[in-house]
Design a protein around this motif. Sequence first.
Motif, PDB file in Angstrom:
ATOM      1  N   LEU A  36      31.843  41.384  39.969  1.00  0.00           N
ATOM      2  CA  LEU A  36      32.660  40.483  39.146  1.00  0.00           C
ATOM      3  C   LEU A  36      33.780  39.872  39.986  1.00  0.00           C
ATOM      4  O   LEU A  36      34.504  40.603  40.673  1.00  0.00           O
ATOM      5  CB  LEU A  36      33.275  41.231  37.966  1.00  0.00           C
ATOM      6  CG  LEU A  36      32.316  41.762  36.913  1.00  0.00           C
ATOM      7  CD1 LEU A  36      33.087  42.514  35.838  1.00  0.00           C
ATOM      8  CD2 LEU A  36      31.527  40.621  36.293  1.00  0.00           C
ATOM      9  N   PRO A  37      33.951  38.561  39.951  1.00  0.00           N
ATOM     10  CA  PRO A  37      34.995  37.915  40.756  1.00  0.00           C
ATOM     11  C   PRO A  37      36.396  38.472  40.488  1.00  0.00           C
ATOM     12  O   PRO A  37      37.223  38.521  41.380  1.00  0.00           O
ATOM     13  CB  PRO A  37      34.914  36.443  40.352  1.00  0.00           C
ATOM     14  CG  PRO A  37      33.538  36.269  39.810  1.00  0.00           C
ATOM     15  CD  PRO A  37      33.158  37.593  39.207  1.00  0.00           C
ATOM     16  N   SER A  38      36.637  38.916  39.259  1.00  0.00           N
ATOM     17  CA  SER A  38      37.960  39.438  38.908  1.00  0.00           C
ATOM     18  C   SER A  38      38.059  40.952  39.095  1.00  0.00           C
ATOM     19  O   SER A  38      39.097  41.546  38.814  1.00  0.00           O
ATOM     20  CB  SER A  38      38.290  39.084  37.461  1.00  0.00           C
ATOM     21  OG  SER A  38      37.329  39.658  36.588  1.00  0.00           O
ATOM     22  N   GLY A  39      36.993  41.583  39.581  1.00  0.00           N
ATOM     23  CA  GLY A  39      36.986  43.031  39.725  1.00  0.00           C
ATOM     24  C   GLY A  39      36.695  43.712  38.400  1.00  0.00           C
ATOM     25  O   GLY A  39      36.292  43.067  37.430  1.00  0.00           O
ATOM     26  N   TYR A  40      36.912  45.006  38.349  1.00  0.00           N
ATOM     27  CA  TYR A  40      36.525  45.788  37.177  1.00  0.00           C
ATOM     28  C   TYR A  40      37.713  46.428  36.460  1.00  0.00           C
ATOM     29  O   TYR A  40      37.534  47.116  35.469  1.00  0.00           O
ATOM     30  CB  TYR A  40      35.513  46.864  37.583  1.00  0.00           C
ATOM     31  CG  TYR A  40      34.226  46.222  38.025  1.00  0.00           C
ATOM     32  CD1 TYR A  40      33.195  46.014  37.130  1.00  0.00           C
ATOM     33  CD2 TYR A  40      34.065  45.758  39.322  1.00  0.00           C
ATOM     34  CE1 TYR A  40      32.027  45.377  37.515  1.00  0.00           C
ATOM     35  CE2 TYR A  40      32.903  45.128  39.721  1.00  0.00           C
ATOM     36  CZ  TYR A  40      31.897  44.936  38.809  1.00  0.00           C
ATOM     37  OH  TYR A  40      30.745  44.296  39.183  1.00  0.00           O
ATOM     38  N   ILE A  41      38.916  46.196  36.951  1.00  0.00           N
ATOM     39  CA  ILE A  41      40.113  46.738  36.318  1.00  0.00           C
ATOM     40  C   ILE A  41      41.095  45.605  36.075  1.00  0.00           C
ATOM     41  O   ILE A  41      41.476  44.898  37.012  1.00  0.00           O
ATOM     42  CB  ILE A  41      40.763  47.825  37.199  1.00  0.00           C
ATOM     43  CG1 ILE A  41      39.812  49.003  37.374  1.00  0.00           C
ATOM     44  CG2 ILE A  41      42.084  48.285  36.590  1.00  0.00           C
ATOM     45  CD1 ILE A  41      40.333  50.096  38.271  1.00  0.00           C
ATOM     46  N   GLU A  42      41.509  45.450  34.824  1.00  0.00           N
ATOM     47  CA  GLU A  42      42.500  44.423  34.496  1.00  0.00           C
ATOM     48  C   GLU A  42      43.796  44.704  35.236  1.00  0.00           C
ATOM     49  O   GLU A  42      44.214  45.848  35.364  1.00  0.00           O
ATOM     50  CB  GLU A  42      42.783  44.422  32.994  1.00  0.00           C
ATOM     51  CG  GLU A  42      41.908  43.465  32.226  1.00  0.00           C
ATOM     52  CD  GLU A  42      42.347  43.348  30.787  1.00  0.00           C
ATOM     53  OE1 GLU A  42      43.528  43.062  30.527  1.00  0.00           O
ATOM     54  OE2 GLU A  42      41.474  43.562  29.931  1.00  0.00           O
ATOM     55  N   GLY A  43      44.413  43.666  35.709  1.00  0.00           N
ATOM     56  CA  GLY A  43      45.679  43.813  36.410  1.00  0.00           C
ATOM     57  C   GLY A  43      45.532  44.071  37.901  1.00  0.00           C
ATOM     58  O   GLY A  43      46.508  44.063  38.629  1.00  0.00           O
ATOM     59  N   GLY A  44      44.302  44.342  38.349  1.00  0.00           N
ATOM     60  CA  GLY A  44      44.057  44.491  39.776  1.00  0.00           C
ATOM     61  C   GLY A  44      44.705  45.702  40.428  1.00  0.00           C
ATOM     62  O   GLY A  44      45.011  45.668  41.612  1.00  0.00           O
ATOM     63  N   LYS A  45      44.928  46.771  39.657  1.00  0.00           N
ATOM     64  CA  LYS A  45      45.538  47.963  40.226  1.00  0.00           C
ATOM     65  C   LYS A  45      44.887  49.204  39.630  1.00  0.00           C
ATOM     66  O   LYS A  45      44.769  49.325  38.415  1.00  0.00           O
ATOM     67  CB  LYS A  45      47.041  47.977  39.930  1.00  0.00           C
ATOM     68  CG  LYS A  45      47.785  49.081  40.592  1.00  0.00           C
ATOM     69  CD  LYS A  45      49.269  48.960  40.354  1.00  0.00           C
ATOM     70  CE  LYS A  45      49.975  50.118  41.037  1.00  0.00           C
ATOM     71  NZ  LYS A  45      51.396  50.145  40.723  1.00  0.00           N
ATOM     72  N   VAL A  46      44.453  50.129  40.498  1.00  0.00           N
ATOM     73  CA  VAL A  46      43.846  51.376  40.034  1.00  0.00           C
ATOM     74  C   VAL A  46      44.944  52.215  39.379  1.00  0.00           C
ATOM     75  O   VAL A  46      45.996  52.447  39.984  1.00  0.00           O
ATOM     76  CB  VAL A  46      43.200  52.150  41.203  1.00  0.00           C
ATOM     77  CG1 VAL A  46      42.659  53.480  40.720  1.00  0.00           C
ATOM     78  CG2 VAL A  46      42.094  51.326  41.848  1.00  0.00           C
ATOM     79  N   PRO A  47      44.707  52.673  38.142  1.00  0.00           N
ATOM     80  CA  PRO A  47      45.740  53.474  37.482  1.00  0.00           C
ATOM     81  C   PRO A  47      45.947  54.825  38.162  1.00  0.00           C
ATOM     82  O   PRO A  47      45.047  55.343  38.839  1.00  0.00           O
ATOM     83  CB  PRO A  47      45.192  53.662  36.060  1.00  0.00           C
ATOM     84  CG  PRO A  47      43.735  53.452  36.169  1.00  0.00           C
ATOM     85  CD  PRO A  47      43.516  52.508  37.313  1.00  0.00           C
TER      86      PRO A  47
END
Length: 82
Positions: free
Chosen positions: A42-53
Amino acid sequence: ELGQRLKEFRRHCGAYPSTEQGLDALINNPGQVNGKECRRYLPSGYIEGGKVPLDPWDNEYVYESDGRNFNILSYGADGQPD
């Protein structure tokens, strides 16, 4: 939640990220997964906000995977393995 994101990643890339690629692969395209190019990343990655919790104690989760299975661990408040 991370488990669900990893399963979605696997559906698109054919395998889970390796231990070395880590959970960062959910926000940054690792290019290849298990020796094959991940063309449906996915172009936007798989986590919203672009940061691993972080875990509840503000430590990074420990991620391990052989590409077919994965484990996500938290070492707890002291951040140390038992």
